[in-house]
Write a protein that holds these residues in place. Structure first.
Motif, PDB file in Angstrom:
ATOM      1  N   PRO A 138       0.838  -1.209   0.000  1.00 16.96           N
ATOM      2  CA  PRO A 138       0.000   0.000   0.000  1.00 16.96           C
ATOM      3  C   PRO A 138       0.872   1.259   0.000  1.00 16.96           C
ATOM      4  N   ILE A 139       0.366   2.285  -0.605  1.00 16.32           N
ATOM      5  CA  ILE A 139       1.075   3.569  -0.657  1.00 16.32           C
ATOM      6  C   ILE A 139       0.473   4.463   0.418  1.00 16.32           C
ATOM      7  N   ASP A 140       1.322   4.904   1.341  1.00 15.46           N
ATOM      8  CA  ASP A 140       0.805   5.730   2.426  1.00 15.46           C
ATOM      9  C   ASP A 140       1.455   7.112   2.484  1.00 15.46           C
ATOM     10  N   THR A 141       2.196   7.454   1.448  1.00 15.82           N
ATOM     11  CA  THR A 141       2.798   8.786   1.391  1.00 15.82           C
ATOM     12  C   THR A 141       2.386   9.488   0.116  1.00 15.82           C
ATOM     13  N   ASP A 142       2.480  10.787   0.161  1.00  9.99           N
ATOM     14  CA  ASP A 142       2.190  11.609  -1.014  1.00  9.99           C
ATOM     15  C   ASP A 142       3.515  11.898  -1.710  1.00  9.99           C
TER      16      ASP A 142
END
Length: 152
Positions: A138-142
């Motif tokens: 999962p991608i949890d940063t911008d």
């Protein structure tokens, strides 16, 4: 059969070149550009109709086959399909059939080429388990603004 002539021959004797085109396709070579292909319009229409019929038939055959058999049928042409997980193989077969039919009906084969190229790239990713893991997390940063896509 394709007959080859030079641009100067077309300029010098266009009626002769038209007669050649009645017998088959004519490739006109030019020194200052890409060759031109002359063909009768009725032959182009016949080829287009044939491509559409083939695309529809292939789509129907692939739709009626079990997904694993449909994928296996395409492996000879696209051996990298084996690198895809089974669920992805099913998606490839469906997208390939749709892109093939759309390309045939439009007479524009770049869509099919792009579909195959994109799936081949996806298969390449599956050769690197570490990359697959990274892309599956999962991608949890911008990561900021997304740049405009580059044109091929």
């Amino acid at each position: 059969m394709v007959t080859e002539v030079q641009w100067s021959e077309l300029q010098r004797d266009p009626k002769l070149i038209a007669q050649l085109a009645d017998q088959g396709d004519v490739r006109v070579r030019r020194r200052d550009g890409a060759a031109l292909l002359l063909m009768r319009e009725d032959r182009v229409q016949g080829q287009s109709d044939g491509a559409i019929a083939a695309a529809r038939a292939l789509r129907n055959v692939l739709a009626h086959l079990p997904a694993d058999i449909a994928a296996a049928a395409l492996i000879d042409e696209f051996p990298w399909i084996d690198l895809l997980p089974k669920t992805e193989q099913v998606l490839f077969v469906k997208e390939f059939a749709r892109a093939f039919q759309a390309s045939a009906e439009l007479g524009e084969w770049s869509l099919l080429h792009r579909t195959v190229r994109d799936w081949r790239t996806t298969a390449q990713i599956y050769t690197d388990p570490r990359l697959v893991e990274q892309l599956s997390e999962p991608i949890d940063t911008d990561f900021g603004r997304v740049p405009e896509p580059e044109v091929d």
